[in-house]
Each structure stands twice: as C-alpha cells, then as structure tokens.
Write a protein that holds these residues in place. Structure first.
Motif, PDB file in Angstrom:
ATOM      1  N   PHE A 172       0.831  -1.198   0.000  1.00 58.22           N
ATOM      2  CA  PHE A 172       0.000   0.000   0.000  1.00 58.22           C
ATOM      3  C   PHE A 172       0.869   1.253   0.000  1.00 58.22           C
ATOM      4  CE2 PHE A 172      -2.232   3.382   2.288  1.00 58.22           C
ATOM      5  CZ  PHE A 172      -3.379   3.470   1.531  1.00 58.22           C
ATOM      6  N   TYR A 173       1.926   1.250   0.819  1.00 60.52           N
ATOM      7  CA  TYR A 173       2.835   2.401   0.892  1.00 60.52           C
ATOM      8  C   TYR A 173       3.538   2.610  -0.452  1.00 60.52           C
ATOM      9  CZ  TYR A 173       6.660   5.397   2.356  1.00 60.52           C
ATOM     10  OH  TYR A 173       7.552   6.427   2.454  1.00 60.52           O
ATOM     11  N   ASP A 174       4.007   1.514  -1.058  1.00 58.54           N
ATOM     12  CA  ASP A 174       4.707   1.627  -2.343  1.00 58.54           C
ATOM     13  C   ASP A 174       3.806   2.210  -3.420  1.00 58.54           C
ATOM     14  OD1 ASP A 174       6.979   0.620  -1.198  1.00 58.54           O
ATOM     15  OD2 ASP A 174       6.687  -1.433  -1.917  1.00 58.54           O
ATOM     16  N   THR A 175       2.557   1.750  -3.486  1.00 54.75           N
ATOM     17  CA  THR A 175       1.649   2.273  -4.514  1.00 54.75           C
ATOM     18  C   THR A 175       1.288   3.724  -4.238  1.00 54.75           C
ATOM     19  OG1 THR A 175      -0.251   1.391  -3.302  1.00 54.75           O
ATOM     20  CG2 THR A 175       0.635   0.046  -5.093  1.00 54.75           C
ATOM     21  N   ARG A 176       1.196   4.088  -2.947  1.00 54.61           N
ATOM     22  CA  ARG A 176       0.852   5.469  -2.603  1.00 54.61           C
ATOM     23  C   ARG A 176       2.002   6.418  -2.921  1.00 54.61           C
ATOM     24  NH1 ARG A 176      -0.335   8.987   2.025  1.00 54.61           N
ATOM     25  NH2 ARG A 176       1.344   8.064   3.201  1.00 54.61           N
ATOM     26  N   MET A 177       3.232   5.928  -2.799  1.00 56.23           N
ATOM     27  CA  MET A 177       4.403   6.780  -3.009  1.00 56.23           C
ATOM     28  C   MET A 177       4.970   6.682  -4.433  1.00 56.23           C
ATOM     29  SD  MET A 177       4.976   8.519  -0.441  1.00 56.23           S
ATOM     30  CE  MET A 177       4.045   8.621   1.041  1.00 56.23           C
ATOM     31  N   LYS A 178       4.300   5.916  -5.303  1.00 57.80           N
ATOM     32  CA  LYS A 178       4.784   5.783  -6.671  1.00 57.80           C
ATOM     33  C   LYS A 178       4.742   7.143  -7.368  1.00 57.80           C
ATOM     34  CE  LYS A 178       2.815   2.498  -8.911  1.00 57.80           C
ATOM     35  NZ  LYS A 178       1.938   1.730  -9.755  1.00 57.80           N
ATOM     36  N   GLY A 179       5.817   7.520  -8.010  1.00 59.14           N
ATOM     37  CA  GLY A 179       5.874   8.795  -8.709  1.00 59.14           C
ATOM     38  C   GLY A 179       6.271   9.957  -7.822  1.00 59.14           C
ATOM     39  N   LYS A 180       6.332   9.726  -6.524  1.00 54.74           N
ATOM     40  CA  LYS A 180       6.679  10.818  -5.595  1.00 54.74           C
ATOM     41  C   LYS A 180       8.131  11.244  -5.772  1.00 54.74           C
ATOM     42  CE  LYS A 180       5.821  12.942  -1.466  1.00 54.74           C
ATOM     43  NZ  LYS A 180       6.214  14.287  -1.751  1.00 54.74           N
ATOM     44  N   GLU A 181       9.005  10.285  -6.072  1.00 58.34           N
ATOM     45  CA  GLU A 181      10.435  10.598  -6.202  1.00 58.34           C
ATOM     46  C   GLU A 181      10.690  11.540  -7.382  1.00 58.34           C
ATOM     47  OE1 GLU A 181      14.423   8.030  -6.996  1.00 58.34           O
ATOM     48  OE2 GLU A 181      12.979   7.193  -5.586  1.00 58.34           O
ATOM     49  N   SER A 182      10.055  11.272  -8.524  1.00 55.31           N
ATOM     50  CA  SER A 182      10.247  12.147  -9.688  1.00 55.31           C
ATOM     51  C   SER A 182       9.629  13.531  -9.443  1.00 55.31           C
ATOM     52  CB  SER A 182       9.654  11.506 -10.938  1.00 55.31           C
ATOM     53  OG  SER A 182       8.265  11.345 -10.790  1.00 55.31           O
ATOM     54  N   GLU A 183       8.491  13.564  -8.732  1.00 53.42           N
ATOM     55  CA  GLU A 183       7.881  14.855  -8.393  1.00 53.42           C
ATOM     56  C   GLU A 183       8.808  15.664  -7.491  1.00 53.42           C
ATOM     57  OE1 GLU A 183       4.026  14.328  -6.664  1.00 53.42           O
ATOM     58  OE2 GLU A 183       3.301  13.169  -8.365  1.00 53.42           O
ATOM     59  N   ASP A 184       9.420  15.000  -6.518  1.00 50.45           N
ATOM     60  CA  ASP A 184      10.353  15.688  -5.623  1.00 50.45           C
ATOM     61  C   ASP A 184      11.557  16.222  -6.396  1.00 50.45           C
ATOM     62  OD1 ASP A 184       8.791  15.247  -3.429  1.00 50.45           O
ATOM     63  OD2 ASP A 184       9.941  13.529  -2.678  1.00 50.45           O
ATOM     64  N   ARG A 185      12.059  15.412  -7.326  1.00 48.56           N
ATOM     65  CA  ARG A 185      13.221  15.828  -8.117  1.00 48.56           C
ATOM     66  C   ARG A 185      12.877  17.064  -8.962  1.00 48.56           C
ATOM     67  NH1 ARG A 185      14.420  11.124 -10.631  1.00 48.56           N
ATOM     68  NH2 ARG A 185      15.488  10.352  -8.794  1.00 48.56           N
ATOM     69  N   LYS A 186      11.690  17.061  -9.585  1.00 53.31           N
ATOM     70  CA  LYS A 186      11.267  18.212 -10.389  1.00 53.31           C
ATOM     71  C   LYS A 186      11.092  19.459  -9.523  1.00 53.31           C
ATOM     72  CE  LYS A 186       8.852  15.539 -13.923  1.00 53.31           C
ATOM     73  NZ  LYS A 186       7.530  15.162 -14.457  1.00 53.31           N
ATOM     74  N   ALA A 187      10.499  19.281  -8.341  1.00 55.01           N
ATOM     75  CA  ALA A 187      10.291  20.420  -7.442  1.00 55.01           C
ATOM     76  C   ALA A 187      11.628  20.978  -6.964  1.00 55.01           C
ATOM     77  CB  ALA A 187       9.444  19.995  -6.240  1.00 55.01           C
ATOM     78  N   ASN A 188      12.584  20.092  -6.657  1.00 54.41           N
ATOM     79  CA  ASN A 188      13.909  20.551  -6.224  1.00 54.41           C
ATOM     80  C   ASN A 188      14.624  21.300  -7.349  1.00 54.41           C
ATOM     81  OD1 ASN A 188      13.551  19.469  -3.700  1.00 54.41           O
ATOM     82  ND2 ASN A 188      14.630  17.573  -4.159  1.00 54.41           N
ATOM     83  N   LYS A 189      14.492  20.797  -8.572  1.00 53.65           N
ATOM     84  CA  LYS A 189      15.129  21.459  -9.716  1.00 53.65           C
ATOM     85  C   LYS A 189      14.527  22.839  -9.952  1.00 53.65           C
ATOM     86  CE  LYS A 189      16.308  20.621 -14.544  1.00 53.65           C
ATOM     87  NZ  LYS A 189      16.153  19.722 -15.680  1.00 53.65           N
ATOM     88  N   ARG A 190      13.204  22.922  -9.856  1.00 58.25           N
ATOM     89  CA  ARG A 190      12.507  24.191 -10.032  1.00 58.25           C
ATOM     90  C   ARG A 190      12.927  25.199  -8.956  1.00 58.25           C
ATOM     91  NH1 ARG A 190       7.847  21.915 -11.163  1.00 58.25           N
ATOM     92  NH2 ARG A 190       7.247  21.757  -8.992  1.00 58.25           N
ATOM     93  N   GLU A 191      13.026  24.713  -7.730  1.00 60.85           N
ATOM     94  CA  GLU A 191      13.426  25.598  -6.629  1.00 60.85           C
ATOM     95  C   GLU A 191      14.868  26.068  -6.801  1.00 60.85           C
ATOM     96  OE1 GLU A 191      13.590  25.671  -1.746  1.00 60.85           O
ATOM     97  OE2 GLU A 191      12.882  23.886  -2.785  1.00 60.85           O
ATOM     98  N   LEU A 192      15.750  25.182  -7.269  1.00 58.19           N
ATOM     99  CA  LEU A 192      17.143  25.553  -7.492  1.00 58.19           C
ATOM    100  C   LEU A 192      17.256  26.627  -8.581  1.00 58.19           C
ATOM    101  CD1 LEU A 192      20.107  25.021  -6.837  1.00 58.19           C
ATOM    102  CD2 LEU A 192      20.119  23.300  -8.628  1.00 58.19           C
ATOM    103  N   GLU A 193      16.471  26.473  -9.645  1.00 56.41           N
ATOM    104  CA  GLU A 193      16.494  27.476 -10.713  1.00 56.41           C
ATOM    105  C   GLU A 193      16.012  28.842 -10.202  1.00 56.41           C
ATOM    106  OE1 GLU A 193      14.094  25.685 -13.708  1.00 56.41           O
ATOM    107  OE2 GLU A 193      15.696  24.367 -14.412  1.00 56.41           O
TER     108      GLU A 193
END
Length: 183
Positions: A123-144
């Motif tokens: 259940f945790y894995d399915t709920r967190m699927k795609g969260k890692e790529s979203e975090d990476r995009k948000a971090n990149k946006r914030e860095l820019e």
C-alpha cells in the motif's frame, strides 16, 4: 508455596490485558491509561489522552481532524478495507479452551501479521509511486528560482552569457587573387 510467583499479578500476562481503542483517534488505550467518559444513555467513550477528550467535548468530527485514523482512512492515507483487519476486531464471546484450536490460532496469528505487514508495504509503495520524480522536479525548479543563494554574486557576473558563449560566425569576402596565391 510456588517458587518465583508473586501474589500480585499472578497469571496475568500480556495476552490477558484488555486493550481498548480510543473513540476519537482509534489508537490503543492500555490499562490504567486514558479517560473513560460515560454519557447519560450509558454509552461509554474511551480516550487515549486529554487531546482526544477535549476534541470530543468540542464536538469535532474525527473524520475532519487530520491526525486521526478516520481522516487518514477516508483520504486514502491508510489502508482500511482489508480482510486482515477483521482479525483485530473485539469479540465478547467466551470460547471453550481447546489445545489444538489454541495452537492453530497462534500459528494463524503469526501468518496474519506477516500478511498485514506485506500489504501495508505494498500500500505504501503504490501510494508513493511517482513521488520521487515529483520531488526531483520540485527541487530542480526551486534551485532554478533560488540560484543566487547557491552561487556567489561575483561568479554570476563573471559568467559568460549564453549569446557570448556561442561562437559567432564572421563572413569574410575572399577575392580570387588571394586564393590563387595559396594554391
């Protein structure tokens, strides 16, 4: 006289403890802990701590308070409709003691716990699927957006711009006399 057995709490084990559920947040209330509120119609409400009791007295709905189990289940944060949870339900029927039934029940309890853990992980894995790529995009946006905090102001000023970084093409007219000299 029995050796090693005290009269206080003799025969009382963890299996005999009555663990209640908090009416408000659904956490476990251990013996001697929490608050018990009995309404005029003899309905019993048990609370794990004063926080839950106060929220109950303020007539708050547990489904709208974010830290409660009811909220988490309603909003898909916790698994709710799983057959494993049927085993945790409280049953007030006394059962006749039978050694074989007890042994098989204990084996089944271990198996049910393993299944529950596996399903919770899934259940945790399915709920967190795609969260890692979203975090990476948000971090990149914030860095820019906040690049001035990372780089020194002098380094940004010295840095060549994109237009200057590219080599500019220069057109040169070559006369036919110049090409004949080199041939």
């Amino acid at each position: 006289a029995a050796v090693g057995v005290s009269s206080k709490g003799a025969g009382r084990t963890a299996a005999n403890m009555r663990l209640e559920k908090c009416w408000f947040c659904s956490s476990t209330v251990y013996p001697g802990h929490g608050i018990c509120f009995v309404r005029n119609d003899s309905k019993i409400f048990r609370f794990c701590r004063s926080k839950c009791h106060k929220n109950f007295k303020m007539k708050r709905n547990p489904r709208k308070v974010k830290w409660t189990k009811a909220y988490r289940v309603l909003h898909g944060k916790d698994a709710a409709s799983d057959s494993v949870f049927q085993f945790e339900r409280k049953r007030n029927r006394p059962e006749r003691y039978d050694r074989n039934v007890t042994q098989s029940t204990l084996r089944a309890m271990k198996k049910v716990e393993e299944v529950r853990v596996r399903r919770a992980e899934r259940f945790y894995d399915t709920r967190m699927k795609g969260k890692e790529s979203e975090d990476r995009k948000a971090n990149k946006r914030e860095l820019e957006q906040q690049i001035h905090l990372v780089r020194a102001p002098g380094a940004i000023a010295k840095e060549p711009t994109q237009g200057a970084a590219k080599k500019q093409k220069v057109k040169v007219k070559v006369s036919s006399k110049a090409t004949e000299e080199y041939d």
